[in-house]
Design an enzyme around this catalytic site. Structure first.
Site, short mmCIF file in Angstrom:
data_model
loop_
_atom_site.label_atom_id
_atom_site.label_comp_id
_atom_site.label_asym_id
_atom_site.label_seq_id
_atom_site.Cartn_x
_atom_site.Cartn_y
_atom_site.Cartn_z
N ASP A 566 38.83 32.66 3.90
CA ASP A 566 39.97 33.65 4.08
C ASP A 566 40.15 34.40 5.55
O ASP A 566 41.02 34.64 6.08
CB ASP A 566 39.90 34.81 3.15
CG ASP A 566 40.15 34.26 1.73
OD1 ASP A 566 40.88 33.16 1.52
OD2 ASP A 566 39.76 34.92 0.69
N GLU A 592 46.18 25.96 3.68
CA GLU A 592 45.96 26.26 5.15
C GLU A 592 47.25 25.65 6.37
O GLU A 592 46.88 25.63 7.46
CB GLU A 592 44.56 25.25 5.69
CG GLU A 592 44.96 23.66 5.62
CD GLU A 592 44.56 23.21 4.12
OE1 GLU A 592 44.24 22.13 3.92
OE2 GLU A 592 44.70 24.02 3.09
#
Length: 686
Positions: A566, A592
């Site tokens: 994260d 992503e």
């Protein structure tokens, strides 16, 4: 007029030559008396001329740094007022003296000092709250930071007992009170359980901690980032420091230990005219919009993102009461003492409270029944001013021409106008004549005038303007007063919906933005893609799409955990914001993957932008929990034109194909769609 001052001073020095003769009891010669009277008149004229305003700023850092940081704001206000605004960085004691002497016109200070001065000098609320800026992230909140050395004896809150704590002073929220409240909740009383060592300002606290003059230090949020940004805290020294109890509030860009509180308050003092106050408030809000559209290096370098509507400082006031700091230092009874001593009476009081709640519920039910009778009393509202003063809802009434004939207490309290200022005038012209964006509000669109014209009830959400020039979101219901079918006037009821508007805006924001990175989400992206394609069709100017995919991101998650993953996504989002223009649109596409829309951009330029992002990300390092260990990564980027004529799915498929081409050919590179792409060969958007 100030050119007369030297002349007046010379005249004052020469005045004794025209005094009484030695040994004479008579008055001065007539010529001398006339000259002195003339000079006194000129002095009065000069003294009455207003040439400048003074902005007092709370000194929590070295004066030269704050002078440099806030001078651009003083320059902005000088331009807005067409008069010089003099910036004065002062200690709390000096600010108090200057406010008492009315030598300060505007006060810019931390929340606790604002509460203290408000009680001491009885002035009203602020006109704006500061927004700070760090790495492109804005916030109107602040808090406290407790710093310790990584190799020091303090690693937990309870370790602070008996230790030396460095502070700037004992009057700041972010530099003292927020930390004291946080430690009190964890069993550490400040100052009873520690030794406080005042250092004068926050910068000195950090330096003294690094030099080993104490085991811990209290500073406000944003200071570490500011020192690093100014080059006054090296990475090596920053690595020696540890933030005790650090947590990560969503959307908050600074290191923080304590609960968050509202940022600094900007206050217009009571002697400043309402017109000047309104100009300053508008200038502050306009500055925010301008910085949002066109970042100003002066404000960006100082970490200033603008100003927002005044925050609720009641939490700060409760904190000051709890810690018994001025102006609440004389409160001696603690809640736990009351609970211990009066347990039985309080239990009985709680029982009485339940009964009262049941009675209140019964009264509420009764009130609902009475509401059905309210319409029959509308024609008598103009003659029953006493009854109107007892209801909590803001109400005013007009005659058939729209002139106000009554204005109740709740309306006066909400808008700040006295009944005398409104009666006999058109309320629309007084507090409803412009829209939230400043544009004129035509009377024919006003709910009051529409109800008078159509003879029907009109309800809508709207914005009224307070007497101090601040907007108030309201829900308005305008009902005509009819007698024998003729419109004799109208009754307008309204109430404050500020909280409802805020919640609605928050829901809209959550629906359109990714909570982890703060970027737009996939749903918002689809809307912006349609808008961008329409813009290309209208202007015939090219636009480009960039798709980013972090290489080996799954391996990062599997190796270091999702928390590190994260942080990597958040860091990449900051790299995108830093390298793309404010007019470019960035969204998290999923996992992503990220997508950027670059309007007015050729394919060649888009490739250069993508390469700049790739290199910037390759040089970005993410600190891990293990000291000295960092993590870096690479990104594969696809670039394709936004086709103005093809379906959006095709443009997305081409940029996706280009990104996967970059993956196939070794990652960590920028790629275009394969050469066989017809649109690319035709030179679309290039």
């Amino acid at each position: 007029m100030y050119f007369l001052l030297p002349i007046l001073r010379r005249a004052a020095r020469t005045a004794p030559r025209y005094g009484r003769p030695q040994g004479s009891a008579n008055a001065a010669p007539p010529t001398a008396r006339r000259l002195l009277a003339f000079l006194a008149l000129l002095l009065a004229v000069v003294a009455s001329a207003r040439a400048e305003y003074h902005l007092g700023v709370f000194s929590h850092r070295p004066g030269e740094i704050l002078q440099r940081q806030w001078q651009p704001l003083a320059d902005e206000l000088s331009q807005a007022l067409a008069e010089p605004v003099i910036l004065e960085v002062l200690t709390p004691e000096a600010l108090d003296r200057e406010i008492a002497a009315r030598r300060i016109d505007f006060l810019f200070t931390n929340p606790v000092h604002y509460i203290q001065e408000k009680h001491r000098h009885a002035f009203s609320g602020p006109i704006a709250t500061l927004i700070t800026l760090e790495h492109g992230v804005k916030t109107s909140a602040m808090g406290g930071v407790i710093l310790v050395r990584r190799d020091g004896p303090v690693q937990r809150p309870e370790d602070l007992k008996g230790k030396r704590v460095l502070i700037a002073g004992g009057k700041g929220l972010g530099g003292y009170l927020a930390q004291a409240a946080w430690l009190l909740e964890r069993g550490v009383r400040v100052p009873e359980d520690v030794t406080l060592l005042p250092q004068g300002n926050h910068d000195a606290v950090v330096q003294a901690l690094l030099e080993g003059k104490g085991e811990a230090g209290f500073v406000r949020t944003g200071l570490l980032e500011a020192l690093a940004r100014e080059g006054r805290l090296t990475p090596a020294d920053e690595a020696r420091l540890l933030v005790l109890g650090q947590w990560h509030p969503p959307g908050f860009p600074y290191k923080v230990t304590t609960t968050l509180y509202p940022e600094w308050a900007f206050v217009a003092l009571p002697h400043v005219s309402p017109e000047t106050t309104r100009k300053v408030a508008l200038a502050l809000y306009y500055l925010t919009d301008r910085l949002e559209a066109i970042p100003d290096p002066r404000f960006t370098a100082a970490g200033i993102g603008g100003f927002t509507v005044p925050a609720d400082y009641s939490g700060v006031e409760r904190l000051a009461q709890r810690l018994r700091v001025p102006p609440f230092e004389h409160v001696e009874v603690q809640l736990r003492d009351v609970l211990h001593q009066y347990a039985l009476p309080l239990l009985l009081l709680a029982f009485a409270g339940v009964l009262l709640a049941l009675l209140t519920l019964r009264l509420w039910h009764t009130r609902r029944q009475l509401e059905h009778q309210r319409a029959r009393l509308a024609s008598a509202l103009a003659q029953t001013q006493t009854i109107l003063e007892t209801v909590d809802e803001a109400i005013y009434g007009t005659d058939a021409q729209g002139r106000c004939i009554f204005f109740n207490r709740a309306a006066s309290e909400l808008l700040g106008f006295s009944p005398e200022e409104v009666l006999g005038k058109d309320p629309h012209e007084l507090f409803h004549a412009r829209r939230p964006d400043g544009q004129p509000y035509p009377p024919e669109h006003c709910p009051l005038h529409r109800a008078l014209e159509a003879g029907q009830k009109v309800s809508q959400d709207d914005v009224f303007w307070r007497r101090d020039a601040l907007p108030v979101p309201v829900h308005v219901s305008a009902s005509p007063r009819l007698e024998n079918g003729r419109v004799m006037g109208a009754v307008v009821a309204f109430h404050d919906i500020t909280e409802e508007v805020r919640l609605l805006e928050e829901l809209r924001r959550l629906a359109a933005y990714d909570p982890l990175t703060g970027l737009a989400n996939r749903g918002h992206l689809e809307q912006r893609l349609q808008e961008a394609q329409s813009a290309v069709q209208r202007s015939k100017r090219p636009a480009a799409l960039l798709m980013f995919d972090l290489d080996y991101f799954k391996k990062v998650n599997d190796t270091y955990g999702h928390a590190v993953g994260d942080r990597m996504l958040q860091a990449f989002a900051r790299v995108l914001r830093h390298n793309l223009r404010p007019t470019d649109f960035i969204a998290r596409y999923g996992g992503e993957e990220f997508i950027a829309i670059l309007p007015d951009t050729s394919l060649d330029t888009a490739v250069k932008v993508a390469e700049r992002v790739r290199q910037s990300w390759a040089h970005t390092q993410l600190s891990l929990d293990d000291p000295g260990k960092v993590l870096s990564g690479t990104v594969s980027i696809g670039v394709a034109p936004l086709d103005p004529d093809a379906p959006l799915d095709e443009s997305l498929a081409r940029v996706d194909e280009a990104m996967y081409r970059a993956k196939r050919e070794g990652r960590n590179q920028v790629a275009l769609p394969p050469a066989g792409s017809k649109r690319l060969e035709d030179g679309a958007c290039s």
